[in-house]
Design a protein around this motif. Structure first.
Motif, PDB file in Angstrom:
ATOM      1  N   UNK A 153      -0.382   8.790  -6.374  1.00 27.20           N
ATOM      2  CA  UNK A 153      -0.238  10.228  -6.161  1.00 27.20           C
ATOM      3  C   UNK A 153       0.660  10.851  -7.231  1.00 27.20           C
ATOM      4  N   UNK A 154       1.743  10.174  -7.577  1.00 28.10           N
ATOM      5  CA  UNK A 154       2.660  10.695  -8.601  1.00 28.10           C
ATOM      6  C   UNK A 154       1.979  10.758  -9.964  1.00 28.10           C
ATOM      7  N   UNK A 159      -5.138   7.257  -3.483  1.00 30.62           N
ATOM      8  CA  UNK A 159      -6.221   6.316  -3.753  1.00 30.62           C
ATOM      9  C   UNK A 159      -7.174   6.200  -2.565  1.00 30.62           C
ATOM     10  N   UNK A 160      -8.334   5.687  -2.826  1.00 32.14           N
ATOM     11  CA  UNK A 160      -9.308   5.330  -1.790  1.00 32.14           C
ATOM     12  C   UNK A 160      -9.065   3.862  -1.485  1.00 32.14           C
ATOM     13  N   UNK A 162       0.784  -1.239   0.000  1.00 34.43           N
ATOM     14  CA  UNK A 162       0.000   0.000   0.000  1.00 34.43           C
ATOM     15  C   UNK A 162       0.816   1.290   0.000  1.00 34.43           C
ATOM     16  N   UNK A 163       1.886   1.432   0.782  1.00 34.70           N
ATOM     17  CA  UNK A 163       2.643   2.688   0.709  1.00 34.70           C
ATOM     18  C   UNK A 163       3.187   2.966  -0.696  1.00 34.70           C
ATOM     19  N   UNK A 164       3.632   1.937  -1.394  1.00 42.94           N
ATOM     20  CA  UNK A 164       4.124   2.101  -2.761  1.00 42.94           C
ATOM     21  C   UNK A 164       2.971   2.444  -3.703  1.00 42.94           C
ATOM     22  N   UNK A 206      -0.999   4.376   9.524  1.00 41.64           N
ATOM     23  CA  UNK A 206       0.210   4.746   8.781  1.00 41.64           C
ATOM     24  C   UNK A 206      -0.076   5.168   7.343  1.00 41.64           C
ATOM     25  N   UNK A 207      -1.281   4.951   6.871  1.00 40.64           N
ATOM     26  CA  UNK A 207      -1.629   5.295   5.492  1.00 40.64           C
ATOM     27  C   UNK A 207      -2.040   6.756   5.385  1.00 40.64           C
TER      28      UNK A 207
END
Length: 88
Positions: free
Chosen positions: A24-25, A31-32, A16-18, A45-46
């Motif tokens: 975003x980039x 994202x939802x 998820x972080x990636x 953390x998201x």
């Protein structure tokens, strides 16, 4: 511009972080994420909006290890209601 959505449980969290950074980039927005069993620390953390959905008890798999995707129509319908521009 359409929003981007994904669904995740605790086992998928490490992606998820990636995923957030790439969406975003590329699209200029986060994202939802639909929560199918994330832990409290993972959710915290998201950076994305995280929505909880009811998950059937047999979601976690079949005898062959596949995920039952019965949650997807409800997630897409909810995301379309929340995102007037549509979703990917």
């Amino acid at each position: 511009m359409p929003g981007v959505l994904t669904c995740a449980d605790a086992g998928y969290f490490h992606f998820l972080p990636f995923f957030e950074a790439n969406v975003e980039r590329k699209f200029g927005t986060l994202p939802l994420i639909y929560d199918l069993g994330l832990t409290d620390p993972q959710r915290a953390s998201l950076r994305s909006e995280v929505r909880r959905v009811a998950v059937p008890e047999d979601f976690a798999g079949t005898a062959h290890g596949f995920v039952r995707a019965t949650h997807k129509p409800a997630c897409v319908a909810d995301a379309l209601d929340a995102s007037p521009g549509g979703v990917l």
